[in-house]
Design an enzyme around this catalytic site. Structure first.
Site, short mmCIF file in Angstrom:
data_model
loop_
_atom_site.label_atom_id
_atom_site.label_comp_id
_atom_site.label_asym_id
_atom_site.label_seq_id
_atom_site.Cartn_x
_atom_site.Cartn_y
_atom_site.Cartn_z
N ASP A 146 5.22 3.56 4.28
CA ASP A 146 5.16 3.47 2.81
C ASP A 146 5.72 2.13 2.32
OD1 ASP A 146 4.58 4.34 0.27
OD2 ASP A 146 6.41 5.54 0.04
N HIS B 273 -1.54 -3.69 2.13
CA HIS B 273 -2.10 -2.83 3.18
C HIS B 273 -2.51 -3.69 4.38
CE1 HIS B 273 -1.88 0.42 0.42
NE2 HIS B 273 -2.89 0.03 -0.34
N LEU C 121 0.95 5.95 25.85
CA LEU C 121 1.27 6.50 24.53
C LEU C 121 0.04 7.09 23.83
CD1 LEU C 121 3.46 6.32 22.07
CD2 LEU C 121 2.08 4.38 21.36
C1 IPE Z 1 2.54 8.87 1.62
O1 IPE Z 1 2.76 7.76 0.82
C2 IPE Z 1 1.21 8.76 2.30
C3 IPE Z 1 1.06 7.70 3.29
C4 IPE Z 1 1.98 6.86 3.67
C5 IPE Z 1 -0.24 7.59 3.88
P1 IPE Z 1 2.48 7.80 -0.75
O2 IPE Z 1 2.82 6.47 -1.29
O3 IPE Z 1 1.09 8.29 -0.99
O4 IPE Z 1 3.52 8.91 -1.22
P2 IPE Z 1 4.03 9.29 -2.67
O5 IPE Z 1 2.85 9.60 -3.51
O6 IPE Z 1 4.79 8.13 -3.22
O7 IPE Z 1 4.92 10.46 -2.45
C1 IPE Z 2 1.59 3.11 1.85
O1 IPE Z 2 1.91 2.14 0.89
C2 IPE Z 2 0.15 3.06 2.26
C3 IPE Z 2 -0.64 4.21 1.81
C4 IPE Z 2 -0.19 5.23 1.15
C5 IPE Z 2 -2.04 4.20 2.17
P1 IPE Z 2 1.70 2.39 -0.65
O2 IPE Z 2 0.34 1.91 -1.03
O3 IPE Z 2 1.98 3.80 -1.00
O4 IPE Z 2 2.81 1.43 -1.28
P2 IPE Z 2 3.73 1.72 -2.55
O5 IPE Z 2 4.40 3.03 -2.32
O6 IPE Z 2 2.83 1.74 -3.74
O7 IPE Z 2 4.69 0.58 -2.55
MG MG Z 3 3.69 4.76 -1.55
#
Ligand code: IPE
Ligand code: IPE
Ligand code: MG
Length: 247
Positions: A19, A36, A130
């Site tokens: 995240d 990303h 792995l």
């Molecule tokens: C969780 O992250 C999903 C992934 C890392 C793929 P999100 O960014 O979607 O989670 P929330 O919505 O902040 O809880």
């Molecule tokens: C995690 O990073 C990747 C996915 C959920 C696909 P985010 O896109 O959720 O990044 P933040 O949480 O907005 O910083």
């Molecule tokens: Mg996120």
């Protein structure tokens, strides 16, 4: 830092909520998609170091059921990134003896993603190192409801007697049935929540949450998480005294 790892107590299965890509991009004055893209390097590094220290299963939350509700352009960019990353990385997976697998509602992915994913899964199927398990269009509730549906079907057709359903039987209907439960779950970017990840499987996992944003997460950060895990006392409901008697 790798020398600080106790090789006899490496978690067999590590699960990661990757995240913070969006916040990383914002901090660097770029578009979310750039975040990303920058996260791919972390996936590569973590996969390599996990294999190196002897982790057997690495599950990475790459796209949740809820992520489908992001803006269309972001969803599309993530799907494209998935395809191009698998294409680029398959050779490296082969070289490192890594077996690629996936969990989640894979039928809901665009067909080009399914094709690329299935090809890489097939190519790496005989690798013995792995297991790299991508959670795609995955959510814990989806997994549990899906398991219940199949279990109900099997009960209806007499394959299983409802009286025989226990934890092990149920776990065998989950998408993770081939893998042990994670001993360690890492979440980057400091959010204190599970976000519908492996709800059943995380029942007794050690949680490690770091403020580091996913694109900044690297080998050293992973080793830090393993060291923190190794300092924990896993009691499974028992008392500390009971545990020291066993040892
Ligand atoms: C969780 O992250 C999903 C992934 C890392 C793929 P999100 O960014 O979607 O989670 P929330 O919505 O902040 O809880
Ligand atoms: C995690 O990073 C990747 C996915 C959920 C696909 P985010 O896109 O959720 O990044 P933040 O949480 O907005 O910083
Ligand atoms: Mg996120």
């Amino acid at each position: 830092m790798e020398d600080l790892i106790d090789k006899t107590n490496v978690p067999r299965h590590v699960a990661i909520i990757m995240d913070g890509n969006g916040r990383w991009a914002k901090k660097n004055g770029s578009m979310r998609v750039k975040g990303h893209q920058s996260g791919v390097k972390s996936v590569r590094e973590v996969t390599e170091i996990a294999a190196e220290v002897g982790v057997k299963y690495l599950t990475m939350y790459a796209f949740s059921t809820e992520n489908w509700s992001r803006p269309e352009y972001e969803v599309n960019a993530l799907m494209h990134l998935l395809v191009s990353t698998i294409r680029k990385e398959t050779r490296g997976l082969q070289k490192n003896n890594i077996k690629l697998r996936a969990i989640g509602n894979l039928d809901s992915l665009p067909s080009v993603c399914q094709k690329e994913l299935n090809e890489a899964i097939k190519i790496t199927a005989n690798n013995t190192g792995l297991h790299l398990i991508l959670a795609l269009s995955y959510s814990g509730r989806w997994d549990i409801v899906n398991a219940c549906k199949q279990l109900a079907e099997d009960a209806k057709s007499g394959i299983i007697n409802p009286k025989d359903i226990d934890n092990d039987v149920f776990a065998n209907y989950l998408d993770t049935k081939e893998y042990p439960d994670p001993e360690l779950m890492i979440r980057t970017s400091g959010e204190m929540r599970i976000s519908n990840f492996l709800l059943w499987q995380l029942a007794y996992s050690e949680l490690y949450i770091t403020e580091t944003l996913w694109p900044d997460f690297n080998k050293e950060e992973f080793l830090k998480a393993i060291i923190a895990y190794q300092r924990r006392e896993r009691r499974f409901g028992k008392t500390s005294e009971q545990l020291s008697k066993i040892n």
